[in-house]
Scaffold this motif. Structure first.
Motif, PDB file in Angstrom:
ATOM      1  N   VAL A 220    -123.135 -98.023  43.231  1.00 58.11           N
ATOM      2  CA  VAL A 220    -123.611 -96.550  43.492  1.00 58.11           C
ATOM      3  C   VAL A 220    -122.710 -96.219  42.393  1.00 58.11           C
ATOM      4  O   VAL A 220    -121.477 -96.065  42.461  1.00 58.11           O
ATOM      5  CB  VAL A 220    -123.172 -95.943  45.012  1.00 58.11           C
ATOM      6  N   VAL A 221    -123.819 -95.800  41.311  1.00 55.82           N
ATOM      7  CA  VAL A 221    -122.748 -94.735  40.445  1.00 55.82           C
ATOM      8  C   VAL A 221    -122.964 -93.509  40.194  1.00 55.82           C
ATOM      9  O   VAL A 221    -122.181 -92.546  39.219  1.00 55.82           O
ATOM     10  CB  VAL A 221    -123.678 -95.294  38.644  1.00 55.82           C
ATOM     11  N   ALA A 222    -124.111 -92.612  41.104  1.00 58.41           N
ATOM     12  CA  ALA A 222    -124.550 -91.356  40.627  1.00 58.41           C
ATOM     13  C   ALA A 222    -124.134 -90.968  39.760  1.00 58.41           C
ATOM     14  O   ALA A 222    -123.647 -89.566  39.686  1.00 58.41           O
ATOM     15  CB  ALA A 222    -123.355 -91.023  41.411  1.00 58.41           C
ATOM     16  N   GLN A 223    -125.583 -91.383  38.669  1.00 60.97           N
ATOM     17  CA  GLN A 223    -124.647 -90.823  36.646  1.00 60.97           C
ATOM     18  C   GLN A 223    -126.501 -89.949  36.521  1.00 60.97           C
ATOM     19  O   GLN A 223    -126.335 -89.204  36.183  1.00 60.97           O
ATOM     20  CB  GLN A 223    -125.090 -91.722  35.705  1.00 60.97           C
ATOM     21  N   CYS A 224    -127.151 -90.788  37.484  1.00 58.72           N
ATOM     22  CA  CYS A 224    -128.894 -89.817  36.700  1.00 58.72           C
ATOM     23  C   CYS A 224    -128.952 -88.724  36.962  1.00 58.72           C
ATOM     24  O   CYS A 224    -129.711 -87.645  36.767  1.00 58.72           O
ATOM     25  CB  CYS A 224    -129.989 -91.346  37.521  1.00 58.72           C
ATOM     26  N   ARG A 225    -128.780 -87.955  38.527  1.00 62.06           N
ATOM     27  CA  ARG A 225    -128.420 -86.821  39.280  1.00 62.06           C
ATOM     28  C   ARG A 225    -129.858 -86.178  39.260  1.00 62.06           C
ATOM     29  O   ARG A 225    -130.590 -85.555  39.435  1.00 62.06           O
ATOM     30  CB  ARG A 225    -128.169 -85.839  37.960  1.00 62.06           C
TER      31      ARG A 225
ATOM     32  N   TYR B 269    -131.064 -85.332  44.453  1.00 57.62           N
ATOM     33  CA  TYR B 269    -129.675 -83.556  44.867  1.00 57.62           C
ATOM     34  C   TYR B 269    -130.220 -83.917  46.334  1.00 57.62           C
ATOM     35  O   TYR B 269    -131.720 -83.800  46.405  1.00 57.62           O
ATOM     36  CB  TYR B 269    -130.238 -82.416  43.646  1.00 57.62           C
TER      37      TYR B 269
ATOM     38  N   LYS C  46    -121.601 -77.071  46.253  1.00 53.12           N
ATOM     39  CA  LYS C  46    -122.807 -77.771  45.214  1.00 53.12           C
ATOM     40  C   LYS C  46    -124.507 -78.791  46.168  1.00 53.12           C
ATOM     41  O   LYS C  46    -123.800 -79.210  46.979  1.00 53.12           O
ATOM     42  CB  LYS C  46    -122.732 -78.231  44.637  1.00 53.12           C
ATOM     43  N   LEU C  47    -125.033 -79.141  45.016  1.00 51.87           N
ATOM     44  CA  LEU C  47    -126.400 -80.052  45.667  1.00 51.87           C
ATOM     45  C   LEU C  47    -125.249 -81.754  45.672  1.00 51.87           C
ATOM     46  O   LEU C  47    -124.202 -81.839  44.571  1.00 51.87           O
ATOM     47  CB  LEU C  47    -127.066 -79.949  44.427  1.00 51.87           C
TER      48      LEU C  47
ATOM     49  N   SER D 246    -124.516 -90.983  46.577  1.00 47.46           N
ATOM     50  CA  SER D 246    -123.173 -91.338  46.596  1.00 47.46           C
ATOM     51  C   SER D 246    -122.642 -90.310  47.685  1.00 47.46           C
ATOM     52  O   SER D 246    -121.415 -90.900  48.381  1.00 47.46           O
ATOM     53  CB  SER D 246    -122.677 -90.588  45.756  1.00 47.46           C
TER      54      SER D 246
ATOM     55  N   LYS E  26    -134.803 -77.156  42.238  1.00 50.86           N
ATOM     56  CA  LYS E  26    -134.709 -76.773  40.918  1.00 50.86           C
ATOM     57  C   LYS E  26    -133.773 -77.720  40.052  1.00 50.86           C
ATOM     58  O   LYS E  26    -133.903 -77.722  39.120  1.00 50.86           O
ATOM     59  CB  LYS E  26    -134.154 -75.435  40.779  1.00 50.86           C
TER      60      LYS E  26
ATOM     61  N   GLY F  76    -134.604 -80.090  36.828  1.00 52.51           N
ATOM     62  CA  GLY F  76    -133.501 -79.793  34.978  1.00 52.51           C
ATOM     63  C   GLY F  76    -133.337 -81.244  34.863  1.00 52.51           C
ATOM     64  O   GLY F  76    -133.444 -81.398  34.175  1.00 52.51           O
ATOM     65  N   THR F  77    -132.857 -82.019  35.897  1.00 52.39           N
ATOM     66  CA  THR F  77    -132.410 -83.430  35.632  1.00 52.39           C
ATOM     67  C   THR F  77    -133.933 -84.152  34.995  1.00 52.39           C
ATOM     68  O   THR F  77    -133.470 -84.939  34.264  1.00 52.39           O
ATOM     69  CB  THR F  77    -132.646 -84.796  36.896  1.00 52.39           C
TER      70      THR F  77
ATOM     71  N   PHE G 261    -133.976 -82.619  31.275  1.00 55.12           N
ATOM     72  CA  PHE G 261    -133.143 -83.139  31.035  1.00 55.12           C
ATOM     73  C   PHE G 261    -133.583 -84.574  30.694  1.00 55.12           C
ATOM     74  O   PHE G 261    -133.468 -85.322  28.860  1.00 55.12           O
ATOM     75  CB  PHE G 261    -131.679 -83.513  31.480  1.00 55.12           C
TER      76      PHE G 261
ATOM     77  N   VAL H  28    -117.586 -92.104  40.640  1.00 60.66           N
ATOM     78  CA  VAL H  28    -117.771 -91.356  41.553  1.00 60.66           C
ATOM     79  C   VAL H  28    -117.119 -90.881  42.750  1.00 60.66           C
ATOM     80  O   VAL H  28    -116.164 -92.627  43.224  1.00 60.66           O
ATOM     81  CB  VAL H  28    -118.153 -91.874  42.637  1.00 60.66           C
TER      82      VAL H  28
ATOM     83  N   GLN I 178    -122.184 -90.833  30.594  1.00 54.53           N
ATOM     84  CA  GLN I 178    -122.820 -91.345  31.789  1.00 54.53           C
ATOM     85  C   GLN I 178    -123.526 -90.286  32.667  1.00 54.53           C
ATOM     86  O   GLN I 178    -124.883 -90.313  32.874  1.00 54.53           O
ATOM     87  CB  GLN I 178    -121.911 -91.771  32.651  1.00 54.53           C
ATOM     88  N   CYS I 179    -123.520 -89.482  32.991  1.00 53.74           N
ATOM     89  CA  CYS I 179    -124.683 -88.491  33.760  1.00 53.74           C
ATOM     90  C   CYS I 179    -125.480 -87.602  33.004  1.00 53.74           C
ATOM     91  O   CYS I 179    -125.552 -86.955  31.767  1.00 53.74           O
ATOM     92  CB  CYS I 179    -124.421 -87.802  34.981  1.00 53.74           C
ATOM     93  N   THR I 180    -126.454 -87.873  33.569  1.00 59.42           N
ATOM     94  CA  THR I 180    -127.754 -86.623  32.586  1.00 59.42           C
ATOM     95  C   THR I 180    -127.928 -85.072  32.283  1.00 59.42           C
ATOM     96  O   THR I 180    -127.736 -85.290  31.013  1.00 59.42           O
ATOM     97  CB  THR I 180    -129.553 -86.854  33.886  1.00 59.42           C
TER      98      THR I 180
ATOM     99  N   GLU J 208    -127.456 -85.856  27.834  1.00 57.30           N
ATOM    100  CA  GLU J 208    -128.616 -84.660  27.279  1.00 57.30           C
ATOM    101  C   GLU J 208    -128.425 -83.112  26.836  1.00 57.30           C
ATOM    102  O   GLU J 208    -129.401 -82.262  26.174  1.00 57.30           O
ATOM    103  CB  GLU J 208    -129.999 -84.810  28.371  1.00 57.30           C
TER     104      GLU J 208
ATOM    105  N   ASN K 207    -128.280 -75.442  34.626  1.00 62.52           N
ATOM    106  CA  ASN K 207    -128.812 -76.790  35.154  1.00 62.52           C
ATOM    107  C   ASN K 207    -127.634 -77.874  34.793  1.00 62.52           C
ATOM    108  O   ASN K 207    -127.815 -78.967  35.304  1.00 62.52           O
ATOM    109  CB  ASN K 207    -130.138 -77.276  34.435  1.00 62.52           C
TER     110      ASN K 207
ATOM    111  N   GLY L 102    -122.195 -77.167  37.566  1.00 63.82           N
ATOM    112  CA  GLY L 102    -121.921 -77.684  39.011  1.00 63.82           C
ATOM    113  C   GLY L 102    -123.204 -78.828  39.820  1.00 63.82           C
ATOM    114  O   GLY L 102    -122.849 -78.672  40.307  1.00 63.82           O
TER     115      GLY L 102
ATOM    116  N   LEU M 250    -121.410 -84.756  37.551  1.00 68.85           N
ATOM    117  CA  LEU M 250    -120.483 -86.416  37.847  1.00 68.85           C
ATOM    118  C   LEU M 250    -118.948 -85.273  38.463  1.00 68.85           C
ATOM    119  O   LEU M 250    -118.057 -86.572  38.841  1.00 68.85           O
ATOM    120  CB  LEU M 250    -120.655 -86.892  37.494  1.00 68.85           C
TER     121      LEU M 250
END
Lengths: 164, 472, 437
Positions: free
Chosen positions: B41-46, B49, B57-58, B63, B81, B85-86, B89, C197, C353-355, C359, C394, C397, C400
């Motif tokens: 698990v890397v929790a990168q793409c977000r 949520y 926080k969300l 993770s 939301k 947002g993700t 992006f 993480v 790493q994270c979107t 971006e 966006n 908060g 990662l």
């Protein structure tokens, strides 16, 4: 056991040997190894990265991914004197933009380029941590602080001719 | 078992399970890109949520492990939301080339965009573009479509055991690539295409051949080795277009090797024998059956079954030989050097086994012994049953009859006086026993090709007393 | 509000700055009672007693998050695994250059702090992760470490005890994100400096998957002073609840006397710091804005600076103390251009790493670039301003690590407080535009 690689000299392997006992595994030596390897030719060629990969014992791709993450590892050749002018907030507030413009004009290259004689490379740098003595730049490993157009001009002149 | 609440539903969970897994059990699908149950698990793409009560926080569901009494909302305005947002992006730099993208129709980015994104675009800057490298014969790379989920990197590192796919540079410029565009070395490269959530990594073998939504899907088992990887055969118009792995945590988890993935091609080879043959000439089933019966009449016959056949086929053959050719001998063949299950060992640290046929355990279960070439000369005729995967034995008999799948390009067909075309693994139902002793089912995906017939039908024809022998 | 400054402020570090010979071991031994506390701690105190003393001192992390240091050390589990004390000398938050002063002039305070901290958490090998650009500083620090080894303060049987402690300097190579503690740990392990993480937190699984405390240079270098004065007395140096001791402040930008200054925690307001320590805004100009805690901290306008300079008071006015780096902007400063520069930094330093961060930071930079460089050709639109705020929302908060928040905060606060300047740009009305300086 080979003490030299394809391009890296014995000096590299001797230096690394001294560092080995200081880390619990060899992979942790990747950053120190890249620093040490870069000392040899000023930049990291494909062959150098392969030597480092062989020394660490990982796939060369893994070395490339690490090296390319950090701005201080040069994956292309750089000039003898690498000028990195900080243009981040504290320096920018005290005239770094003008210094950059001046350096570009004086060296007749754009930021990111190397002079045709290979003497200077000019880069923009993010915060150097010399904010209370801004503007600052790095010239190879040295910091030059409280910079103004005169001192920048003098520095370039001084390093133009003789040994950097 | 401890319980938590997801969208108002109370769900039980095992400690250590993340919210994606637990939500699935509650019937709630949480959208993901970087999360894959078989990878870290890397929790990168977000994207995943969720809102967890008492957390400001969300949280990313991948993770976050479920905890006793945890109250989770997956559909609040805040979550919507965050996901929108993700999505925005992710699409900033993604080309609008779905109409010409092979992933279209089975693309996570497309699906999640439809489910969670906006129909409008605010972005008016120039898109980021990359120059692509050649990654070898299996995978076609299109970096412009990449959303940097790093599933491929983790697959290489954690499953394939080779960190050849890496991220170079950083931030917005990250390029996911092999070093200087070297070809991928892993023999499991096809999985890169399976796990890629966009059309960034696609299968060269499948590109531009069929749109994903036109394919029919049949759950079956790979016949490439004794591992018995669970697969899905994807086909349309009686043509198989693709094999992908199917999740089975006890056997192959989520993966399969390239050999198994592309194995189906031989069953559609243009040199496959699809009509009965008699001395290398096409003939009718009627003439063929008669001729075979005549040739075997009164002979001491060596019957050989490939360990690429199903349990049902082997069993029928055993019954047939016992009834109609008493005194004959039945032996099995498959992978040279791997004659017994004891010799069948893992061929690598991932999935592959050394037995290159699927049902060695099945033959052993039926008490069929390995082929012993030293007794070959005791027999004047040999009948070889094969599914097409087993390596045909070198035989010196005057009369050789082949039943099953034969390819002219293998340069074996000329040695057989008779060939009775049978069914390949994509064309039949049946049971095979894998190296763990697990019985698994082959499922027919497409209809028999040409004039080929099932083993059972061929045996019935050979057994039929009405088919007179000796009357020319 | 102003703070009474009648009690003389005790300064721990500042009196020793700016003289090269002060970094020598002899100076530290003679003038700063060096290594006496390390010896006392190793021979007379249990780890828990050390931690209690640090807790009493109200010593907060000086790196940016302000987390109580004694608490951090108490999280290290007493398991049968190596434990690491990793010193964060990455000092890369724009505006910050205080740790550099400690490394250059009082390196032995840091080393003694490491000895004490290592005893507290059971560490036998400590790493100092120093940013790559500090090549000269790394050399000076290595010289100090060598001096300590030669005297038997480091190595085997240190200070005549049974304890072992090694210190290794690990140089970074140019990446802001390695100041984030898990990015730092990845970099220490020879990886890309991508934050991890959490959980697991470093206290449980940090460097080389072992329990690890990551502490800022100033925090650790302060520990010998805590021991010398006693936790209670040290805490009293701070003039505000929860914050003990002194703070090193990096004051830069448009002030007459930029520099690294030391004040009792919470003993001055932002205005007092700028006027009394910095000698006021330079060139006789007026103040326009202050970035109070490194470039990640939301900006304050000129009328918001009568705030006590410490963690909670700054939080109350919607910004943060961060690494105590104050950047002052005079009334000629172009806030739009300045925000572009700040945003460009975060886009450059995003690990990718994270979107939202990968971006979004680049997107915000592109929009700001368009606004700044195309004010007259219609490429910048009035809707860009609210869109920037929305994009920042966006990102903040949603990421990662804290870099996303760091990138979003300035965008939101600059636009909120200096909106007319942004509006002037998108109207194409930037005749009054002035250069910096």
């Amino acid at each position: 056991m080979a003490t030299t690689g394809k391009v890296l000299s014995e000096k590299f392997y001797t230096a690394m040997k001294k560092l080995e006992p200081r880390y619990p595994n060899k992979k942790a030596l990747i950053l120190p190894a890249l620093h040490e390897a870069q000392k040899e030719h000023g930049w990291l060629s494909k062959e150098t990265l392969e030597d480092v990969a062989n020394y660490i014992g990982v796939h060369p791709a893994q070395i490339r991914e690490v090296a390319s993450f950090y701005t201080m590892y040069n994956l292309k050749p750089v000039g003898k004197m690498h000028l990195k002018i900080c243009t981040n907030v504290a320096c920018c507030l005290r005239g770094a933009d003008e210094l950059m413009e001046y350096a570009e004009k004086k060296l007749a290259i754009k930021c990111g380029e190397t002079t045709p004689d290979g003497r200077f490379t000019l880069s923009e740098e993010e915060c150097l941590g010399a904010c209370t003595t801004a503007p600052a730049m790095m010239a190879n490993d040295d910091y030059i602080e409280n910079l103004d157009i005169n001192s920048l001009s003098d520095f370039i002149e001084k390093n133009k001719g003789g040994q950097a | 078992m401890p319980k938590c609440t997801i969208d108002g539903k109370e769900v039980e969970f095992k400690p250590g399970e993340n919210l994606i897994t637990v939500a699935k059990r509650a019937g709630v699908d949480i959208p993901v890109f970087c999360y894959h149950p078989g990878l870290t698990v890397v929790a990168q793409c977000r994207m995943c949520y969720v809102e967890v009560e008492k957390m400001p926080k969300l949280q990313t569901a991948c993770s976050t492990n479920a905890a006793e009494g945890m109250v989770v909302k997956t559909n609040s305005e805040n979550v919507k939301k965050g996901r929108a947002g993700t999505m925005e992006f992710l699409l900033l730099n993604h080309p609008l080339d779905c109409p010409i993208c092979d992933k279209s129709g089975e693309c996570d980015l497309q699906d999640n965009s439809y489910g969670h994104g906006s129909a409008y675009m605010r972005h008016s800057e120039e898109r980021r573009t990359y120059v692509d490298v050649d990654m070898g014969p299996v995978i076609e790379k299109n970096m412009n479509r990449c959303i940097h989920c790093t599933r491929c990197i983790r697959f290489g590192d954690e499953i394939a055991g080779i960190r050849e796919m890496v991220a170079v540079k950083r931030g917005n410029n990250v390029d996911i690539t092999t070093i200087d565009g070297e070809a991928l070395k892993t023999e499991y490269a096809g999985n890169y295409a399976d796990i890629c959530p966009t059309g960034s990594l696609t299968l060269r073998d499948f590109r531009f051949r069929k749109r994903a939504w036109m394919l029919k899907k049949t759950a079956s088992i790979c016949e490439g080795c004794s591992k018995g990887c669970n697969i899905e055969l994807q086909h349309e118009g009686n043509v198989v277009y693709r094999t992908i792995p199917r999740e089975n945590l006890e056997v192959n988890k989520y993966w399969m090797c390239d050999e198994g993935r592309f194995n189906y091609h031989y069953t559609q080879d243009e040199t496959r024998v699809l009509e009965p043959r008699w001395n290398n000439e096409k003939t009718s089933w009627e003439d063929s059956i008669l001729a075979v019966k005549t040739a075997l009449e009164g002979k001491k016959v060596l019957f050989l079954v490939g360990t690429d056949l199903t349990l049902e086929e082997m069993s029928a053959i055993r019954e047939f030989t016992g009834l109609y050719y008493p005194g004959s001998v039945l032996q099995h063949f498959g992978t040279p050097g791997i004659e017994t299950s004891a010799q069948d060992q893992p061929a690598d640290k991932i999935l592959k086994m050394t037995s290159k046929t699927s049902n060695l355990r099945g033959a052993e279960k039926l008490g069929i012994v390995p082929h012993n070439p030293r007794v070959d000369h005791d027999f004047s005729a040999a009948v070889v049953f094969t599914g097409g995967r087993a390596v045909l034995p070198e035989l010196g008999h005057a009369i050789q009859v082949g039943v099953g799948v034969f390819l002219d390009k293998d340069h074996q067909t000329a040695k057989y006086q008779h060939i009775l075309p049978g069914l390949a693994y994509t064309e039949k139902d049946g049971t095979i026993i894998n190296h763990q002793g697990k019985e698994q089912k082959l499922k027919r995906a497409i209809l028999p090709r040409g004039r080929s017939k099932s083993t059972a039908e061929i045996l019935m024809l050979l057994a039929n007393k009405k088919t007179k022998v000796g009357v020319a | 509000m102003s703070v009474e400054a009648n009690t003389p402020v005790t300064k721990l570090f500042e009196p020793h700055f700016w003289k090269d010979s002060n970094r020598k071991l002899e100076y530290y031994l003679d003038k700063m009672d060096g290594y006496k506390m390390a010896k006392k701690v190793l021979t007379e105190m249990t780890p828990d007693q050390v931690i209690d003393e640090v807790k009493k001192a109200n010593l907060r992390g000086r790196g940016g998050a302000g987390f109580p240091m004694g608490m951090k050390w108490s999280f290290i589990p007493k398991v049968d695994k190596p434990k690491y004390l990793v010193i964060n000398a990455d000092e890369s938050e724009p505006g910050t250059c205080k740790d550099r002063q400690i490394i250059r002039y009082t390196p032995h305070a840091l080393i003694e702090g490491i000895i004490i901290g290592s005893h507290a958490i059971g560490c036998k090998h400590s790493y100092i992760y120093i940013r790559g650009e500090y090549a000269r500083e790394a050399k000076l620090l290595q010289e100090a470490i060598d001096e300590a080894y030669a005297k038997g303060y480091l190595g085997q049987n240190i200070l005549g005890t049974q304890n072992t402690l090694d210190i290794t300097i690990h140089r970074g190579a140019g990446a802001y994100i390695c100041g984030e503690e898990t990015g730092l740990l990845n970099s220490l392990e020879g990886k890309r400096g991508e934050p991890r993480v959490k959980p697991p937190f470093p206290a449980v699984s940090g460097a080389f998957a072992c329990p690890t405390a990551v502490n800022n240079v100033e925090s650790v270098a302060t520990v010998p002073f805590v021991m010398r004065m006693g936790g209670d007395n040290f805490a009293k140096l701070g003039k505000i609840d929860k914050s003990g001791g002194t703070r090193l402040i990096s004051l830069s930008g448009h002030v007459n006397k930029p520099g690294v200054y030391e004040i009792g925690a919470g003993s001055m307001t932002l205005r007092q710091i700028i006027e009394d320590l910095g000698g006021g805004v330079w060139k006789g100009r007026k103040l326009k804005a202050v970035v109070p805690g490194g470039s990640s901290a939301p900006v304050l306008s000129a009328d918001e600076i009568d705030v006590v300079y410490d963690v909670e008071p700054l939080q109350k006015v919607g910004t943060m103390m961060g690494s105590a780096a104050i950047m002052v902007c005079d009334d000629t400063t172009d806030m739009v251009k300045l925000l572009l520069r700040v945003t460009k930094f975060y886009a450059h330093e995003s690990c990718g790493q994270c979107t939202p961060c990968r971006e979004g930071c680049q997107w915000m930079e592109s929009i700001l670039h368009r606004i700044v460089h195309h004010p007259h050709d219609g490429k910048a639109k009035p809707s860009d301003i609210d869109m920037l705020t929305d994009i920042a929302g966006n990102i903040g908060g949603k990421t990662l690590c804290a870099l996303g928040d760091a990138a979003a905060g300035p965008v939101i606060s600059f636009i909120k407080k200096f909106r007319p300047e942004f509006e002037a740009y998108v109207r194409g009305d930037v005749k009054e535009r002035v250069r910096h300086a």
